[in-house]
Scaffold this motif. Structure first.
Motif, PDB file in Angstrom:
ATOM      1  N   ARG A 339      -5.572  -5.612   4.061  1.00 29.73           N
ATOM      2  CA  ARG A 339      -5.268  -5.493   5.491  1.00 29.73           C
ATOM      3  C   ARG A 339      -4.710  -6.836   5.996  1.00 29.73           C
ATOM      4  NH1 ARG A 339     -10.145  -2.934   4.837  1.00 29.73           N
ATOM      5  NH2 ARG A 339     -11.281  -4.787   5.539  1.00 29.73           N
ATOM      6  N   VAL A 340      -3.527  -6.774   6.584  1.00 30.74           N
ATOM      7  CA  VAL A 340      -2.837  -7.987   7.024  1.00 30.74           C
ATOM      8  C   VAL A 340      -2.400  -7.822   8.477  1.00 30.74           C
ATOM      9  CG1 VAL A 340      -0.914  -9.566   6.596  1.00 30.74           C
ATOM     10  CG2 VAL A 340      -1.990  -8.372   4.679  1.00 30.74           C
ATOM     11  N   TRP A 341      -2.757  -8.815   9.297  1.00 28.86           N
ATOM     12  CA  TRP A 341      -2.248  -8.868  10.673  1.00 28.86           C
ATOM     13  C   TRP A 341      -1.069  -9.840  10.700  1.00 28.86           C
ATOM     14  CZ3 TRP A 341      -7.649  -9.919  13.259  1.00 28.86           C
ATOM     15  CH2 TRP A 341      -8.417  -8.752  13.200  1.00 28.86           C
ATOM     16  N   VAL A 342      -0.036  -9.468  11.437  1.00 28.18           N
ATOM     17  CA  VAL A 342       1.153 -10.325  11.567  1.00 28.18           C
ATOM     18  C   VAL A 342       1.420 -10.554  13.042  1.00 28.18           C
ATOM     19  CG1 VAL A 342       3.584 -10.641  10.988  1.00 28.18           C
ATOM     20  CG2 VAL A 342       2.106  -9.321   9.451  1.00 28.18           C
ATOM     21  N   LEU A 343       1.506 -11.823  13.437  1.00 27.56           N
ATOM     22  CA  LEU A 343       1.769 -12.186  14.829  1.00 27.56           C
ATOM     23  C   LEU A 343       3.024 -13.053  14.876  1.00 27.56           C
ATOM     24  CD1 LEU A 343       0.911 -12.179  17.796  1.00 27.56           C
ATOM     25  CD2 LEU A 343      -0.573 -14.141  17.314  1.00 27.56           C
ATOM     26  N   ASP A 344       4.087 -12.515  15.484  1.00 29.88           N
ATOM     27  CA  ASP A 344       5.372 -13.219  15.594  1.00 29.88           C
ATOM     28  C   ASP A 344       6.088 -12.682  16.817  1.00 29.88           C
ATOM     29  OD1 ASP A 344       8.264 -13.933  15.146  1.00 29.88           O
ATOM     30  OD2 ASP A 344       7.457 -14.729  13.265  1.00 29.88           O
ATOM     31  N   LEU A 350       9.036  -9.009  12.658  1.00 30.73           N
ATOM     32  CA  LEU A 350       7.893  -8.115  12.477  1.00 30.73           C
ATOM     33  C   LEU A 350       8.271  -6.891  11.658  1.00 30.73           C
ATOM     34  CD1 LEU A 350       6.228  -8.178  16.027  1.00 30.73           C
ATOM     35  CD2 LEU A 350       5.404  -9.269  13.934  1.00 30.73           C
ATOM     36  N   ASP A 351       9.437  -6.330  11.941  1.00 36.59           N
ATOM     37  CA  ASP A 351       9.870  -5.147  11.206  1.00 36.59           C
ATOM     38  C   ASP A 351      10.112  -5.493   9.736  1.00 36.59           C
ATOM     39  OD1 ASP A 351      10.448  -2.459  10.992  1.00 36.59           O
ATOM     40  OD2 ASP A 351      12.567  -2.713  11.493  1.00 36.59           O
ATOM     41  N   GLY A 352      10.719  -6.643   9.495  1.00 35.17           N
ATOM     42  CA  GLY A 352      10.947  -7.068   8.122  1.00 35.17           C
ATOM     43  C   GLY A 352       9.646  -7.309   7.373  1.00 35.17           C
ATOM     44  N   MET A 353       8.661  -7.922   8.046  1.00 33.23           N
ATOM     45  CA  MET A 353       7.364  -8.154   7.422  1.00 33.23           C
ATOM     46  C   MET A 353       6.658  -6.833   7.126  1.00 33.23           C
ATOM     47  SD  MET A 353       6.870 -11.408   6.927  1.00 33.23           S
ATOM     48  CE  MET A 353       5.111 -11.602   6.805  1.00 33.23           C
ATOM     49  N   VAL A 355       8.058  -3.902   6.452  1.00 31.38           N
ATOM     50  CA  VAL A 355       8.692  -3.264   5.296  1.00 31.38           C
ATOM     51  C   VAL A 355       8.272  -3.963   4.001  1.00 31.38           C
ATOM     52  CG1 VAL A 355      10.894  -2.774   4.185  1.00 31.38           C
ATOM     53  CG2 VAL A 355      10.641  -2.442   6.656  1.00 31.38           C
ATOM     54  N   LEU A 356       8.262  -5.288   4.018  1.00 27.40           N
ATOM     55  CA  LEU A 356       7.921  -6.043   2.813  1.00 27.40           C
ATOM     56  C   LEU A 356       6.454  -5.837   2.422  1.00 27.40           C
ATOM     57  CD1 LEU A 356       8.929  -8.180   0.732  1.00 27.40           C
ATOM     58  CD2 LEU A 356       8.044  -9.930   2.290  1.00 27.40           C
ATOM     59  N   LEU A 357       5.548  -6.011   3.383  1.00 26.86           N
ATOM     60  CA  LEU A 357       4.111  -5.935   3.081  1.00 26.86           C
ATOM     61  C   LEU A 357       3.683  -4.521   2.688  1.00 26.86           C
ATOM     62  CD1 LEU A 357       2.765  -8.237   5.940  1.00 26.86           C
ATOM     63  CD2 LEU A 357       2.841  -8.779   3.502  1.00 26.86           C
ATOM     64  N   GLU A 358       4.194  -3.537   3.412  1.00 29.68           N
ATOM     65  CA  GLU A 358       3.823  -2.168   3.070  1.00 29.68           C
ATOM     66  C   GLU A 358       4.424  -1.742   1.742  1.00 29.68           C
ATOM     67  OE1 GLU A 358       4.690   0.360   6.388  1.00 29.68           O
ATOM     68  OE2 GLU A 358       3.188  -0.594   7.686  1.00 29.68           O
ATOM     69  N   GLY A 359       5.551  -2.355   1.370  1.00 31.30           N
ATOM     70  CA  GLY A 359       6.093  -2.106   0.046  1.00 31.30           C
ATOM     71  C   GLY A 359       5.182  -2.632  -1.049  1.00 31.30           C
ATOM     72  N   TRP A 360       4.368  -3.646  -0.740  1.00 33.24           N
ATOM     73  CA  TRP A 360       3.390  -4.171  -1.690  1.00 33.24           C
ATOM     74  C   TRP A 360       2.057  -3.416  -1.631  1.00 33.24           C
ATOM     75  CZ3 TRP A 360       4.282  -9.944  -0.003  1.00 33.24           C
ATOM     76  CH2 TRP A 360       5.535 -10.368  -0.494  1.00 33.24           C
ATOM     77  N   GLY A 361       1.955  -2.441  -0.735  1.00 29.94           N
ATOM     78  CA  GLY A 361       0.731  -1.670  -0.620  1.00 29.94           C
ATOM     79  C   GLY A 361      -0.233  -2.176   0.438  1.00 29.94           C
ATOM     80  N   CYS A 362       0.198  -3.110   1.278  1.00 30.90           N
ATOM     81  CA  CYS A 362      -0.691  -3.660   2.313  1.00 30.90           C
ATOM     82  C   CYS A 362      -0.755  -2.723   3.519  1.00 30.90           C
ATOM     83  CB  CYS A 362      -0.202  -5.029   2.765  1.00 30.90           C
ATOM     84  SG  CYS A 362      -0.168  -6.293   1.475  1.00 30.90           S
ATOM     85  N   THR A 364      -0.829  -2.905   7.517  1.00 38.00           N
ATOM     86  CA  THR A 364      -0.403  -3.932   8.463  1.00 38.00           C
ATOM     87  C   THR A 364      -0.694  -3.557   9.909  1.00 38.00           C
ATOM     88  OG1 THR A 364       1.825  -2.986   8.620  1.00 38.00           O
ATOM     89  CG2 THR A 364       1.461  -4.667   6.934  1.00 38.00           C
ATOM     90  N   VAL A 365      -0.981  -4.588  10.679  1.00 39.18           N
ATOM     91  CA  VAL A 365      -1.025  -4.510  12.140  1.00 39.18           C
ATOM     92  C   VAL A 365      -0.102  -5.617  12.635  1.00 39.18           C
ATOM     93  CG1 VAL A 365      -2.423  -4.837  14.199  1.00 39.18           C
ATOM     94  CG2 VAL A 365      -3.358  -3.558  12.266  1.00 39.18           C
TER      95      VAL A 365
END
Length: 459
Positions: A339-344, A350-353, A355-362, A364-365
């Protein structure tokens, strides 16, 4: 009493007073005659003392005239120097303003590039049809070229403006080299080159970010000029420190050019890569950073036999080292379920993060402000995260990412934090390290991000 020869000519005097005056006048005449005789005897050989006097007066007038002319010339030179100094100061101010501007706007320059790299990396991780993988790879390489050029210009500007200051810490060599090996192994294989890596767990003392810049420039230079063969990344134990080495099987460097390659805008003329986009600044930056850190550089090369660049880094005290290594962990361990939170504050980032993180199976919020994140955390469906990725520069009016992370850590003590920023200031790195947070520079290198998340998730 008058002399005898004058007594005959002596007129009658009416009183003793007149006689005394006559005698005094005679003495004065004798003195005057003696003085005239001495002046005449000290005159020129031709016996013209008054001509000598006139000549002296003329010389004095010439000296006075020339002194006046010299004074006027000096005044003119002083005025010219003043104008030149003003022009020089204005030129330096303009140049410093330019360097400060470029260094200050690096965040805005790198934001869109960072987003593009995130999307491209996410696409590279997916199975794509037909010729799409090759096209995505071309886009990725072009973005890396832009990133390299822009990063080089920003580094030069920061060096010129005096904004690049070292943040010396103690760390293990493999904390830096493992990441570089993973990244450049892929790039070497893509170029048809073999890659040999000799790891080292020796504790060293340097600025991790600046040392990484040096090693990346060595590796990029080796890739640029090596058309076939292999690359080497490794270390040697020396008496005064750890020698970190990058070797290649390229064409080598002629002896007459070995000093020039460290000059700005000098590029080797032995490359056959017509698509190379280097500016000839990489090794110039290496030289300036090495001087700043006090780490000696070394170059060994033989025409036709390849080259070896190295930098000597002092050993660090093991007692000062905090073990944060990822030994035994690989990228294959997986991030699925993390589980990863991203604040930007940039929605494209945010959209790029995502796509990248969920592609690794994370899982995200994502939030563009602290208020948005707080609203999400208020819902019962939002579970505590394993990690927070937070940008340092948030929206206008908000505090910086470090303070936001501190507040969230008060609520979630087990929350790991990685600060992401385009700001290279050493003070930010020190504060991040003191808080025990991870640190990544923009544009984000997905491999480095994945390795840090992997260390958090499987730590």
């Amino acid at each position: 009493m008058l002399p005898p020869d004058l007594q005959a000519l002596e007129p009658p005097y009416n009183s003793a007073r007149e006689r005394r005056m006559a005698e005094q006048n005679a003495r004065l005449r004798r003195i005057c005659a003696s003085l005239i005789e001495r002046v005449e005897s000290a005159g020129l050989a031709g016996g013209a003392p008054y001509a000598a006097f006139e000549h002296s007066v003329l010389l004095a007038e010439q000296v006075r005239d020339r002194t006046e002319a010299l004074r006027r010339t000096l005044e003119e030179l002083s005025e010219a120097n003043y104008r030149l100094e003003q022009a020089r100061a204005e030129a330096e101010a303009a140049n410093l303003s330019k360097t400060h501007f470029l260094a200050a706007v690096s965040h805005d320059l790198l934001q869109p590039l960072n987003a593009a790299r995130l999307f491209t990396s996410a696409l590279e991780d997916q199975v794509l049809p037909g010729d799409a993988p090759r096209q995505v790879g071309n886009i990725g390489r072009s973005l890396k070229d832009v990133e390299s050029l822009l990063g080089t210009l920003i580094d030069i500007s920061r060096l010129d403006a005096g904004l690049l200051q070292p943040d010396v810490t103690t760390f293990r060599a493999d904390e830096l080299l493992d990441v570089l090996a993973e990244e450049y192994r892929q790039m070497a294989h893509a170029g048809g080159l073999s890659f040999h890596y000799v790891p080292s767990s020796v504790v060293i003392k340097s600025d991790l970010t600046l040392l990484a810049r040096v090693m990346r420039n060595f590796l990029s230079n080796a890739l640029r000029y090596t058309n076939c063969g292999r690359l080497l990344l490794g270390c040697r134990l020396r008496q005064n420190g750890l020698e970190m080495i990058v070797g290649d099987s390229g064409p080598g460097i002629p002896e007459m050019q070995r000093d020039d390659i460290f000059l700005e805008f000098h590029r080797g003329d032995w490359t056959q890569d017509t698509e190379d986009r280097g500016l000839g600044l990489g090794l110039a930056i290496v030289d300036r950073i090495a001087r700043m850190l006090g780490h000696p550089l070394k170059l060994v090369s033989r025409p036709g036999g390849g080259s070896m660049f190295s930098i000597l880094v002092p050993y660090g005290e093991v007692t000062e080292y905090e073990d944060k290594s990822t030994t035994g962990r690989t990228l294959d361990d997986g991030l699925r379920g993390m589980r990863v939170w991203v604040l930007d504050d940039d929605n494209v980032i945010l959209d790029g993060m995502r796509v990248l993180l969920e592609g690794w199976g994370c899982q995200t919020v994502l939030a563009s402000s602290t208020a948005t994140l707080d609203a999400m955390l208020a819902t019962s469906s939002t579970k505590p995260a394993d990690a927070l990725l937070v940008d340092y520069h948030l929206s206008r009016g908000e505090t910086d990412g470090l303070n936001v992370a501190d507040l969230l850590r008060q609520r979630f003590p087990n929350l790991a934090v990685i600060l992401i920023t385009a700001n290279h200031e050493a003070e930010i790195r020190r504060e991040t390290r003191q808080r025990g947070f991870g640190y990544l520079l923009k544009p984000i290198k997905p491999l480095r991000l994945r390795m840090q998340l992997n260390a958090i998730y499987h730590g």
